[in-house]
Design an enzyme around this catalytic site. Structure first.
Site, PDB file in Angstrom:
ATOM      1  N   GLY A 157       0.758  -1.153  -0.126  1.00  0.00           N
ATOM      2  CA  GLY A 157      -0.048  -0.042  -0.084  1.00  0.00           C
ATOM      3  C   GLY A 157       0.818   1.258   0.017  1.00  0.00           C
ATOM      4  N   SER A 158       1.962   1.361  -0.551  1.00  0.00           N
ATOM      5  CA  SER A 158       2.784   2.270  -0.690  1.00  0.00           C
ATOM      6  C   SER A 158       2.077   3.458  -1.432  1.00  0.00           C
ATOM      7  CB  SER A 158       4.315   2.301  -0.965  1.00  0.00           C
ATOM      8  OG  SER A 158       4.218   1.875  -2.276  1.00  0.00           O
ATOM      9  N   ASN A 159       1.568   2.989  -2.447  1.00  0.00           N
ATOM     10  CA  ASN A 159       0.769   4.101  -3.337  1.00  0.00           C
ATOM     11  C   ASN A 159      -0.601   4.504  -2.810  1.00  0.00           C
ATOM     12  OD1 ASN A 159       1.759   4.313  -6.372  1.00  0.00           O
ATOM     13  ND2 ASN A 159       2.172   2.207  -5.971  1.00  0.00           N
ATOM     14  N   ARG A 185      -6.231  -8.197  -8.998  1.00  0.00           N
ATOM     15  CA  ARG A 185      -7.306  -8.766  -9.603  1.00  0.00           C
ATOM     16  C   ARG A 185      -7.792  -8.126 -10.798  1.00  0.00           C
ATOM     17  NH1 ARG A 185      -9.321 -12.829  -6.342  1.00  0.00           N
ATOM     18  NH2 ARG A 185      -8.302 -12.632  -4.393  1.00  0.00           N
ATOM     19  N   HIS A 234       0.577   1.021 -13.001  1.00  0.00           N
ATOM     20  CA  HIS A 234       1.190  -0.173 -13.669  1.00  0.00           C
ATOM     21  C   HIS A 234       2.614   0.267 -13.594  1.00  0.00           C
ATOM     22  CE1 HIS A 234       1.761  -4.304 -14.921  1.00  0.00           C
ATOM     23  NE2 HIS A 234       2.686  -3.521 -15.911  1.00  0.00           N
ATOM     24  N   ILE A 248     -10.641  -6.593 -12.831  1.00  0.00           N
ATOM     25  CA  ILE A 248     -11.941  -6.065 -12.608  1.00  0.00           C
ATOM     26  C   ILE A 248     -12.959  -6.613 -13.483  1.00  0.00           C
ATOM     27  CG2 ILE A 248     -13.321  -4.212 -12.364  1.00  0.00           C
ATOM     28  CD1 ILE A 248     -11.252  -4.015 -10.279  1.00  0.00           C
TER      29      ILE A 248
HETATM   30  C1  GAR Z   1       2.753  -1.209  -7.419  1.00  0.00           C
HETATM   31  O1  GAR Z   1       4.181  -1.169  -8.099  1.00  0.00           O
HETATM   32  C2  GAR Z   1       1.623  -1.303  -8.709  1.00  0.00           C
HETATM   33  O2  GAR Z   1       2.216  -0.579  -9.777  1.00  0.00           O
HETATM   34  C3  GAR Z   1       1.748  -2.799  -8.848  1.00  0.00           C
HETATM   35  O3  GAR Z   1       1.391  -3.432  -7.512  1.00  0.00           O
HETATM   36  C4  GAR Z   1       2.689  -2.604  -6.808  1.00  0.00           C
HETATM   37  C5  GAR Z   1       2.021  -2.233  -5.438  1.00  0.00           C
HETATM   38  O4  GAR Z   1       2.859  -1.454  -4.502  1.00  0.00           O
HETATM   39  N1  GAR Z   1       0.500  -2.984  -9.823  1.00  0.00           N
HETATM   40  C6  GAR Z   1       0.729  -4.029 -10.530  1.00  0.00           C
HETATM   41  O5  GAR Z   1       1.744  -4.546 -10.616  1.00  0.00           O
HETATM   42  C7  GAR Z   1      -0.726  -4.399 -11.343  1.00  0.00           C
HETATM   43  N2  GAR Z   1      -0.500  -5.232 -12.440  1.00  0.00           N
HETATM   44  P1  GAR Z   1       2.097  -0.838  -3.366  1.00  0.00           P
HETATM   45  O6  GAR Z   1       1.127  -1.890  -2.445  1.00  0.00           O
HETATM   46  O7  GAR Z   1       3.373  -0.369  -2.341  1.00  0.00           O
HETATM   47  O8  GAR Z   1       1.275   0.384  -3.567  1.00  0.00           O
END
Ligand code: GAR
Length: 186
Positions: A12-14, A91, A109, A93
């Site tokens: 969940g850093s984003n 997942r 992404h 959608i």
């Molecule tokens: C992020 O790098 C995001 O871009 C990726 O998962 C990571 C989650 O990091 N998403 C995908 O690969 C989607 N296909 P976070 O939990 O630290 O935000």
């Protein structure tokens, strides 16, 4: 004030970058809901730290994807959600969410799509030996990491340390997600 739902499955850093952006006023919106499909994911602790309500569910408790998406969409209706931001929600959608929130769902992404879709984009690109990595934010449709591209940023890297590369890509993600949400909500 626009109301966001952020979906995540892991660290969940984003999520945190978006929540922090809203809290500090950099984004003129409020994270009204954190949706998580994994009990124990670190994103849940981050949401609690911000006082953001969480909707944590186990897909296995539901017969079909449509059933758990119905539950999510009903909650989002009740919360008056304007925009859904997928942030490491691992997942695809399904029809229920696309029918009810289509056009209002975006995803981040960690690659320059259409190159390296899927769950291991950074590792796949690193092993391929690319010299310019990047981040994409796109509209969500029924395809894996498909949908119209909204924004991208390049991350040039020619080193051989995947941890360093991942950290650079995550920093680029956090910045691009905040900027892109701001553009979308005007
Ligand atoms: C992020 O790098 C995001 O871009 C990726 O998962 C990571 C989650 O990091 N998403 C995908 O690969 C989607 N296909 P976070 O939990 O630290 O935000």
């Amino acid at each position: 004030m626009k109301r966001l739902a952020v979906f995540a499955s892991g660290s969940g850093s984003n999520f945190e970058a978006i929540a922090e952006g809203c809290k500090s006023g950099v984004i003129a919106a409020e994270v009204a809901l954190c949706v998580c499909d994994k009990a124990g994911a670190y994103v849940i602790q981050r949401a609690e730290k911000f006082g953001i309500p969480t909707l944590v569910f186990n897909p296995k408790d539901f017969g079909t994807k449509r059933e758990f998406e119905k539950m999510i969409a009903n909650r989002m209706d009740a919360e008056n959600i304007d925009l859904v931001c997928l942030a490491g929600y691992m997942r695809i959608i399904g029809d229920e969410l696309l029918e009810r929130y289509g056009g209002k769902i975006i995803n981040i992404h960690p690659a320059l799509l259409p190159a390296f879709p899927g769950a291991h984009a950074i590792k796949d690109a690193f092993e391929y030996g690319v010299k310019v990595y990047g981040v994409t934010i796109h509209e969500v449709d029924a395809t894996l990491d498909g949908g119209k591209i909204i924004s991208q940023v390049a991350v040039p890297y020619e080193g051989d340390d995947i941890d360093e590369l991942e950290a650079m890509i995550h920093r680029a993600e956090h910045k691009l997600y905040v900027e892109t949400i701001n553009k979308i909500i005007g």
